[in-house]
Write a protein that holds these residues in place. Structure first.
Motif, PDB file in Angstrom:
ATOM      1  N   THR A 139      15.461 -23.175  32.509  1.00  0.00           N
ATOM      2  CA  THR A 139      14.692 -23.109  31.268  1.00  0.00           C
ATOM      3  C   THR A 139      15.554 -22.936  30.021  1.00  0.00           C
ATOM      4  OG1 THR A 139      14.430 -20.711  31.545  1.00  0.00           O
ATOM      5  CG2 THR A 139      12.716 -22.135  32.478  1.00  0.00           C
ATOM      6  N   HIS A 140      16.776 -22.493  30.176  1.00  0.00           N
ATOM      7  CA  HIS A 140      17.583 -22.177  28.999  1.00  0.00           C
ATOM      8  C   HIS A 140      18.001 -23.434  28.245  1.00  0.00           C
ATOM      9  CE1 HIS A 140      20.339 -20.052  26.389  1.00  0.00           C
ATOM     10  NE2 HIS A 140      21.326 -20.854  26.767  1.00  0.00           N
ATOM     11  N   ALA A 141      18.571 -24.388  28.949  1.00  0.00           N
ATOM     12  CA  ALA A 141      19.049 -25.608  28.280  1.00  0.00           C
ATOM     13  C   ALA A 141      17.925 -26.374  27.594  1.00  0.00           C
ATOM     14  CB  ALA A 141      19.776 -26.496  29.295  1.00  0.00           C
TER      15      ALA A 141
ATOM     16  N   ALA B 110      17.352 -27.387  18.885  1.00  0.00           N
ATOM     17  CA  ALA B 110      18.330 -28.128  18.096  1.00  0.00           C
ATOM     18  C   ALA B 110      17.718 -29.404  17.517  1.00  0.00           C
ATOM     19  CB  ALA B 110      19.543 -28.470  18.957  1.00  0.00           C
ATOM     20  N   ALA B 111      16.922 -30.122  18.299  1.00  0.00           N
ATOM     21  CA  ALA B 111      16.281 -31.344  17.798  1.00  0.00           C
ATOM     22  C   ALA B 111      15.306 -31.031  16.677  1.00  0.00           C
ATOM     23  CB  ALA B 111      15.572 -32.066  18.935  1.00  0.00           C
TER      24      ALA B 111
ATOM     25  N   GLN C 220      15.608 -32.248  12.590  1.00  0.00           N
ATOM     26  CA  GLN C 220      14.558 -32.934  11.835  1.00  0.00           C
ATOM     27  C   GLN C 220      14.115 -32.109  10.630  1.00  0.00           C
ATOM     28  OE1 GLN C 220      11.478 -33.831  14.676  1.00  0.00           O
ATOM     29  NE2 GLN C 220      12.828 -35.135  15.914  1.00  0.00           N
ATOM     30  N   GLY C 221      13.969 -30.812  10.827  1.00  0.00           N
ATOM     31  CA  GLY C 221      13.590 -29.959   9.708  1.00  0.00           C
ATOM     32  C   GLY C 221      14.649 -29.931   8.622  1.00  0.00           C
TER      33      GLY C 221
ATOM     34  N   LEU D 185      17.910 -40.325  16.508  1.00  0.00           N
ATOM     35  CA  LEU D 185      19.216 -39.710  16.723  1.00  0.00           C
ATOM     36  C   LEU D 185      19.094 -38.301  17.285  1.00  0.00           C
ATOM     37  CD1 LEU D 185      22.262 -40.109  16.409  1.00  0.00           C
ATOM     38  CD2 LEU D 185      22.076 -39.151  14.105  1.00  0.00           C
ATOM     39  N   SER D 186      18.236 -37.484  16.693  1.00  0.00           N
ATOM     40  CA  SER D 186      18.120 -36.088  17.146  1.00  0.00           C
ATOM     41  C   SER D 186      17.570 -36.001  18.566  1.00  0.00           C
ATOM     42  CB  SER D 186      17.229 -35.303  16.182  1.00  0.00           C
ATOM     43  OG  SER D 186      15.931 -35.874  16.116  1.00  0.00           O
TER      44      SER D 186
END
Length: 390
Positions: free
Chosen positions: A309-311, A318-319, A323-324, A360-361
């Motif tokens: 679950t961590h990854a 990160a994605a 975007q934000g 990309l993200s």
């Protein structure tokens, strides 16, 4: 008589030599020279609850025991070591139930039908948005969003995409909703932001100042069906390979192509659904964005189902942050002296269009999870966990 009194106990010597005391050092020396017995004592609970040697092998691997480590226990690999440990566990004459039925996931009608709900409700929501206007359209969108969210949560609670002992984490769920919302509204907002807009809130129309695209979301919700079947196929075939493998390296080598094959199968189905959704709604299919986001969400869920679950949480975060940040940079560049903040975003939009940020993200995140999954999902311990009912 005094000189002979010390010899009085002499007749007891034969009794002592034939008793149990002199034989006790033998087993003690053998136990200290028996590394398997020491390992069994260290993993006593695992050995006692195991229903077959494969479960012991998976548990040992989860604790860091490799084929190289098994050589120190006078075995060629972990599977051979697990077989000896399983055979040496006293079971009081009880025969464990055959694990084949329990350990091989089978398709069931309940989760197969549940995976149809998100796509069906999303299609109904899209129809409701297109047939209404003004405040009625906003109500239809909100009701549809809640219905689709509930259906998605229900579909992910059972079957090959469900977790038996772990509910969905709040953080991962929040990032997933953000990514889906960005798929519907993000590209339109970014395109308007780099040109000085938007001038109004989204109305649900494709030609509005802030346009909303529903084809990507529809394709992703419809893809719950192929995602569940791909995950089911991967789990079932991996269990079969686990039963015939004779080493951890052999198992990993046989499961890796299976993982890539089922992942490619899902991507093919998602690509077809994206094309059909775009054609049916008269919108651009946005295939690169949809494929990248679908791949990211599928791999994140597959890893979560198998206990990693961590990854997924880190990559989804990160994605979302990427975007934000892109949206925030586009708006922050309007401040005096901050025009340089939008330079990377403007360059990417000019090169790939507004969908380049999402492609990309999510694409890089999916690639990271695929590499991670090729290491984690090919381990025997990943397929010996308790799964949600199938």
């Amino acid at each position: 008589m005094d000189p002979h009194t010390p010899s009085a106990p002499a007749p007891r010597a034969p009794e002592i030599s034939t008793g149990l005391k002199p034989s006790t050092p033998g087993p003690a020396r053998r136990s200290t020279a028996d590394p398997v017995k020491a390992l069994m004592h260290r993993h006593r609970e695992l050995c006692e609850r195991a229903v077959d040697p494969l479960e012991i092998a998976a548990g040992l691997e989860a604790h860091g025991v490799t084929d190289r480590t098994a050589v120190r226990f006078r075995h060629r690999d972990v599977f051979s070591l697990a077989e000896e440990m399983y055979a040496r566990v006293p079971r009081d004459g009880e025969t464990p139930p055959p694990p084949a039925t329990e350990r091989t996931p089978r398709a069931r009608a309940d989760w197969a039908l549940l995976t149809l709900l998100p796509g069906a409700l999303c299609a109904a929501t899209v129809v409701g948005i297109r047939l209404t206007e003004g405040q009625s359209r906003l109500v239809a969108a909100l009701v549809g969003f809640l219905a689709v969210s509930l259906a998605m949560r229900t579909a992910l609670s059972r079957g090959p995409l469900g977790t038996a002992d772990r509910g969905p984490t709040t953080g991962s769920s929040a990032w997933t909703y953000w990514l889906l919302a960005y798929a519907a509204l993000g590209d339109g907002l970014l395109a308007a932001a780099v040109t000085g807009g938007p001038d109004a809130l989204p109305t649900g129309a494709a030609d509005a100042p802030w346009p909303m695209t529903t084809a990507p979301v529809l394709a992703l919700t419809l893809s719950c069906v192929p995602a569940a079947w791909s995950a089911h196929l991967f789990a079932a075939r991996a269990r079969r390979k686990l039963a015939v493998s004779r080493g951890l390296e052999d198992f990993a080598a046989s499961v890796r192509p299976l993982l890539l094959g089922t992942f490619a199968l899902y991507l093919c189905a998602l690509t077809a659904l994206a094309a059909l959704s775009g054609a049916a709604l008269g919108e651009p299919a946005a295939r690169p964005q949809v494929i990248a986001l679908g791949a990211l969400l599928y791999l994140a869920r597959l890893l979560t189902v198998h206990g990693f679950t961590h990854a997924p949480s880190v990559v989804l975060t990160a994605a979302t942050a990427a975007q934000g940040t892109a949206l925030a940079s586009a708006f922050a560049s309007r401040l005096p002296g901050c025009g340089f903040l939008a330079a990377p975003v403007d360059a990417l939009v000019d090169l790939w269009g507004p969908g380049g940020i999402q492609t990309l993200s999510c694409g890089l995140g999916a690639l990271a999870l695929l590499i991670h999954g090729a290491r984690k999902l090919t381990r025997a311990s990943a397929h010996a966990r308790t799964e949600a009912p199938c």
